[in-house]
Design a protein around this motif. Structure first.
Motif, mmCIF file in Angstrom:
data_model
loop_
_atom_site.group_PDB
_atom_site.id
_atom_site.type_symbol
_atom_site.label_atom_id
_atom_site.label_comp_id
_atom_site.label_asym_id
_atom_site.label_seq_id
_atom_site.Cartn_x
_atom_site.Cartn_y
_atom_site.Cartn_z
ATOM 1 N N MET A 197 -3.878 8.401 2.606
ATOM 2 C CA MET A 197 -2.516 8.103 3.032
ATOM 3 C C MET A 197 -1.579 9.147 2.448
ATOM 4 S SD MET A 197 -1.915 3.984 2.726
ATOM 5 C CE MET A 197 -2.804 2.815 3.763
ATOM 6 N N ASP A 198 -0.525 9.494 3.204
ATOM 7 C CA ASP A 198 0.486 10.363 2.616
ATOM 8 C C ASP A 198 1.305 9.554 1.614
ATOM 9 O OD1 ASP A 198 2.349 8.850 4.109
ATOM 10 O OD2 ASP A 198 2.512 10.361 5.676
ATOM 11 N N GLN A 199 2.128 10.236 0.822
ATOM 12 C CA GLN A 199 2.808 9.563 -0.279
ATOM 13 C C GLN A 199 3.684 8.400 0.165
ATOM 14 O OE1 GLN A 199 4.775 12.107 -3.082
ATOM 15 N NE2 GLN A 199 5.471 10.394 -4.355
ATOM 16 N N PRO A 200 4.531 8.560 1.188
ATOM 17 C CA PRO A 200 5.359 7.408 1.576
ATOM 18 C C PRO A 200 4.536 6.190 1.971
ATOM 19 C CG PRO A 200 6.231 9.426 2.530
ATOM 20 C CD PRO A 200 4.895 9.777 1.944
ATOM 21 N N ASP A 201 3.465 6.399 2.742
ATOM 22 C CA ASP A 201 2.642 5.264 3.163
ATOM 23 C C ASP A 201 1.879 4.656 1.990
ATOM 24 O OD1 ASP A 201 3.480 5.452 5.757
ATOM 25 O OD2 ASP A 201 1.708 6.537 6.483
ATOM 26 N N SER A 202 1.354 5.525 1.126
ATOM 27 C CA SER A 202 0.617 5.024 -0.037
ATOM 28 C C SER A 202 1.527 4.207 -0.934
ATOM 29 C CB SER A 202 0.012 6.193 -0.812
ATOM 30 O OG SER A 202 -0.616 5.748 -1.999
ATOM 31 N N ASP A 203 2.697 4.753 -1.260
ATOM 32 C CA ASP A 203 3.627 4.050 -2.147
ATOM 33 C C ASP A 203 4.069 2.729 -1.543
ATOM 34 O OD1 ASP A 203 3.389 6.145 -3.897
ATOM 35 O OD2 ASP A 203 5.382 6.991 -3.502
ATOM 36 N N ALA A 204 4.373 2.741 -0.239
ATOM 37 C CA ALA A 204 4.834 1.515 0.414
ATOM 38 C C ALA A 204 3.730 0.468 0.475
ATOM 39 C CB ALA A 204 5.333 1.836 1.818
ATOM 40 N N THR A 205 2.508 0.910 0.743
ATOM 41 C CA THR A 205 1.386 -0.034 0.828
ATOM 42 C C THR A 205 1.080 -0.633 -0.539
ATOM 43 O OG1 THR A 205 0.451 1.192 2.703
ATOM 44 C CG2 THR A 205 -1.017 -0.323 1.536
ATOM 45 N N LEU A 206 1.085 0.204 -1.571
ATOM 46 C CA LEU A 206 0.858 -0.321 -2.915
ATOM 47 C C LEU A 206 1.960 -1.307 -3.308
ATOM 48 C CD1 LEU A 206 -0.407 2.794 -4.913
ATOM 49 C CD2 LEU A 206 -1.720 0.761 -4.293
ATOM 50 N N SER A 207 3.180 -1.002 -2.991
ATOM 51 C CA SER A 207 4.286 -1.915 -3.315
ATOM 52 C C SER A 207 4.086 -3.265 -2.639
ATOM 53 C CB SER A 207 5.625 -1.305 -2.890
ATOM 54 O OG SER A 207 5.940 -0.184 -3.689
ATOM 55 N N ALA A 208 3.652 -3.231 -1.374
ATOM 56 C CA ALA A 208 3.416 -4.482 -0.656
ATOM 57 C C ALA A 208 2.253 -5.259 -1.258
ATOM 58 C CB ALA A 208 3.154 -4.188 0.822
ATOM 59 N N LEU A 209 1.211 -4.544 -1.674
ATOM 60 C CA LEU A 209 0.067 -5.199 -2.310
ATOM 61 C C LEU A 209 0.451 -5.787 -3.661
ATOM 62 C CD1 LEU A 209 -2.703 -2.565 -1.497
ATOM 63 C CD2 LEU A 209 -2.513 -4.847 -0.491
#
Length: 286
Positions: A194-206
């Protein structure tokens, strides 16, 4: 016939067993102990007086107990990790063999003053919204040793020169096979691919799912408490211990290898270890 012990579910997970731990243990207790552990992931005993040998003897019901050589068998506010807060983590998740089970026995605390929080990765994995579950299906994450453990300090650009592992975001539990959301605020840097925005957003949601207030068990420590928990299924965190003395917790771990076995570049008494808990980033990186 009534059992010679009591069982009381904790909320939102865990179970309290009412018994005075003395040997020989009652018939059937050891089998019931492991059954309850696999189901609830955390067991609480109150009003115990166990020396190290007693605690080892109890933990041997779950597997091989880590030897005392080079291992920390006491957690204290003036010990190896200092008195700072510790954010969410699973012990040694950044190694090839994380600890299996951890136990802490309060031998000298101010009743009710300090606490440890626990979050349940099995519950989180089973409860993920369908869109989020699909987003991490077959994905892996980079889990690494954090240079600072008081708060989240790893991120997308963290160097993998630090000890780390790459594992699926959702792993099968090695003993029960159930899915476990195996990421943490302290240790998970990014989601692979994942690129950084998607990775960060997905981790935040998790993280929002994993650490929901109604899914966290907070244990306030009293003298004589013994808490045993599954270090794969559960994560833990603690508050700031500054000024909290005495606070001594006797620690016995079920594992095949110690931190120092798995990471021989660190030695007992290494100043970098205490720096993680104190927030002294410069010392960690030196």
């Amino acid at each position: 016939m009534a059992l010679p012990w009591t069982e009381r579910p904790l909320e939102p997970f865990g179970v309290e067993i009412g018994i005075g731990l003395q040997w020989p243990l009652p018939d059937g207790f050891e089998q019931r102990l492991t059954e309850l552990f696999d189901r609830h992931k955390l067991i609480l005993f109150r009003n115990q007086q166990l020396d190290e040998a007693d605690q080892v003897r109890l933990l041997e019901n779950f597997g091989r107990v880590l030897g005392s050589h080079g291992e920390y068998r006491e957690i204290s506010s003036d010990g190896a990790l200092g008195s700072g807060p510790l954010t969410w983590h699973s012990d040694l998740a950044f190694t090839e063999e994380p600890f299996k089970i951890i136990s802490l026995h309060a031998v000298a605390v101010n009743d009710g003053q300090s606490w440890t929080d626990f979050a349940n990765g099995a519950v989180a994995a089973a409860s993920l919204p369908s869109q989020l579950k699909a987003a991490v299906a077959d994905r892996e994450a980079v889990t690494m040793i954090a240079p600072i453990q008081t708060h989240r300090s790893v991120g997308y650009d963290s160097s993998t020169d630090m000890p780390h592992q790459v594992r699926p975001v959702i792993i099968p539990h090695p003993r029960t096979g159930e899915p476990i959301l195996y990421i943490s605020d302290m240790q998970t840097a990014r989601i692979v691919g994942m690129d950084q925005p998607d990775s960060d957003a997905t981790l935040s949601a998790l993280f929002a799912e994993l650490y929901r207030d109604d899914r966290v068990y907070r244990h306030h420590w009293n003298n004589g408490d013994l808490v045993i928990w599954d270090n794969i299924a559960l994560q833990h965190a603690r508050g700031d211990l500054t000024g909290m003395t005495p606070r001594r917790l006797q620690r016995i771990v079920v594992a095949d290898k110690s931190f120092f076995d798995l990471l021989p570049q660190f030695k007992v008494g290494d100043e970098r270890i205490s720096a993680w808990g104190s927030g002294n980033k410069q010392l960690v990186l030196d």
